[in-house]
Motif scaffolding. Structure first.
Motif, PDB file in Angstrom:
ATOM      1  N   PRO A  63     129.138   2.573  38.500  1.00 47.19           N
ATOM      2  CA  PRO A  63     129.885   3.827  38.677  1.00 47.19           C
ATOM      3  C   PRO A  63     129.357   4.987  37.840  1.00 47.19           C
ATOM      4  CG  PRO A  63     131.390   1.966  38.526  1.00 47.19           C
ATOM      5  CD  PRO A  63     130.024   1.433  38.213  1.00 47.19           C
ATOM      6  N   VAL A  64     128.757   4.681  36.687  1.00 49.15           N
ATOM      7  CA  VAL A  64     128.257   5.762  35.840  1.00 49.15           C
ATOM      8  C   VAL A  64     127.156   6.551  36.536  1.00 49.15           C
ATOM      9  CG1 VAL A  64     126.470   4.386  34.686  1.00 49.15           C
ATOM     10  CG2 VAL A  64     127.525   6.325  33.481  1.00 49.15           C
ATOM     11  N   LEU A  65     126.474   5.923  37.502  1.00 48.11           N
ATOM     12  CA  LEU A  65     125.389   6.604  38.202  1.00 48.11           C
ATOM     13  C   LEU A  65     125.875   7.595  39.254  1.00 48.11           C
ATOM     14  CD1 LEU A  65     122.797   3.710  38.715  1.00 48.11           C
ATOM     15  CD2 LEU A  65     122.826   5.503  36.973  1.00 48.11           C
ATOM     16  N   LYS A  66     127.181   7.636  39.502  1.00 46.96           N
ATOM     17  CA  LYS A  66     127.693   8.625  40.444  1.00 46.96           C
ATOM     18  C   LYS A  66     127.375  10.045  39.994  1.00 46.96           C
ATOM     19  CE  LYS A  66     131.553   5.999  42.418  1.00 46.96           C
ATOM     20  NZ  LYS A  66     133.023   5.970  42.635  1.00 46.96           N
ATOM     21  N   GLY A  67     127.242  10.222  38.708  1.00 47.10           N
ATOM     22  CA  GLY A  67     126.948  11.547  38.174  1.00 47.10           C
ATOM     23  C   GLY A  67     125.472  11.797  37.927  1.00 47.10           C
ATOM     24  N   LEU A  68     124.599  10.933  38.464  1.00 46.23           N
ATOM     25  CA  LEU A  68     123.164  11.135  38.292  1.00 46.23           C
ATOM     26  C   LEU A  68     122.733  12.382  39.066  1.00 46.23           C
ATOM     27  CD1 LEU A  68     120.496  10.031  37.136  1.00 46.23           C
ATOM     28  CD2 LEU A  68     120.232   8.736  39.270  1.00 46.23           C
ATOM     29  N   SER A  69     122.160  13.336  38.365  1.00 52.42           N
ATOM     30  CA  SER A  69     121.872  14.637  38.975  1.00 52.42           C
ATOM     31  C   SER A  69     120.539  15.193  38.493  1.00 52.42           C
ATOM     32  CB  SER A  69     122.972  15.650  38.642  1.00 52.42           C
ATOM     33  OG  SER A  69     124.236  15.205  39.077  1.00 52.42           O
ATOM     34  N   PHE A  70     119.957  16.024  39.351  1.00 52.01           N
ATOM     35  CA  PHE A  70     118.779  16.814  38.991  1.00 52.01           C
ATOM     36  C   PHE A  70     119.202  18.270  38.982  1.00 52.01           C
ATOM     37  CE2 PHE A  70     115.441  19.654  40.549  1.00 52.01           C
ATOM     38  CZ  PHE A  70     114.478  19.472  39.552  1.00 52.01           C
TER      39      PHE A  70
END
Length: 284
Positions: A88-95
């Protein structure tokens, strides 16, 4: 010879209003026409794009007179995807990408004085709106990642750095009304910095952004960066006010920006400047 029997036809022409009444009134006009084929071909995931840092164009009396910035971010993973569900922490993975330029618009041939190119890759978590309180203290989220900044030049004018950073966001007050938001951030430098070995003396290892304002009213942002022994830092103050409060249907903000300190440009990060500029902000 017998003449062939005559054929008679009656044509009834109805007024446009009458013809329209015979159609299904509940069907929207667009549904009666086949959509262009281009609409059936998905070329982007626009729902994953959003704003990031402020977007503005401002102008002042000191050289370089003009300054502008644009910025966007792209959320990489879809919420329903396997990785997002598994971690779930990767939901906020952004460029994210931000570009800021100082423009000597009044000089011969109006050259750009210096430009900073700032790509970032980070994970972020923002508290869902329904979980925030109506007032008082709110923890809004956090962000951590890696970023690069350079001015795209070579030789003696080359400036670049890489850093890892983390920041938190908290608020006081009513998020739908008047509130204050605090954003402390810390970072560390990584990689080669031979083209600007003393940059950390002026950029320091942390900053604090304080925002005071209201959505449909004035907004004051104070950005403070500490340099070496708190003597080589910088302060930037942005004051914005929505233009549609004065000029209806005008989507933007009137902006005043005051800068005092070191490092407004990456090129001359060790030079102190003091200036004020005015202009328009699309994202504050």
């Amino acid at each position: 010879m017998r003449e062939p029997p005559s054929v008679r036809a009656a044509i009834e022409i109805k007024p446009a209003s009458a013809q329209a009444s015979d159609a299904d009134d509940s069907a929207p006009l667009d549904s009666l026409q086949p959509p262009p084929v281009v609409k059936k071909i998905k070329r982007s995931f626009l729902e994953n794009f959003s704003t990031y840092e402020p977007v503005y164009f401002i102008y002042g009396p000191d050289d370089p007179a003009a300054k502008f910035q644009f910025s966007f971010m792209y959320r990489i993973l879809a919420d329903e995807g396997y990785l997002a569900r598994k971690f779930p922490v990767l939901k906020g993975l952004s460029f994210a990408y931000t570009q800021r330029s100082l423009w000597d618009i009044e000089g011969d041939s109006s050259p750009f004085y210096d430009t900073s190119y700032m790509p970032e890759l980070f994970c972020a978590y923002m508290m869902p709106a329904e979980k925030t309180k109506g007032g008082g203290f709110n923890w809004l989220g956090w962000q951590a990642g890696i970023g690069h900044e350079s001015n795209g030049r070579d030789g003696d004018a080359s400036r670049s750095m890489n850093k890892v950073s983390a920041r938190a966001l908290v608020s006081f007050g009513n998020l739908d009304g008047w509130r204050m938001i605090l954003m402390p951030r810390i970072w560390g430098y990584i990689g080669d910095m031979s083209d600007n070995p003393d940059l950390d003396d002026y950029r320091g290892y942390g900053d604090l952004t304080v925002t005071l304002g209201k959505n449909d009213s004035v907004n004051l942002v104070v950005h403070m960066r500490a340099g070496q022994r708190l003597k080589k830092g910088a302060v930037q103050v942005d004051l914005t006010y929505p233009l549609d409060a004065v000029f209806k249907n005008f989507a933007g903000y009137f902006m005043i920006q005051y800068w005092n300190g070191y490092g407004e440009s990456l090129l001359n990060y060790d030079k102190r400047t003091d200036t004020i500029r005015f202009g328009i902000s699309l994202v504050r």
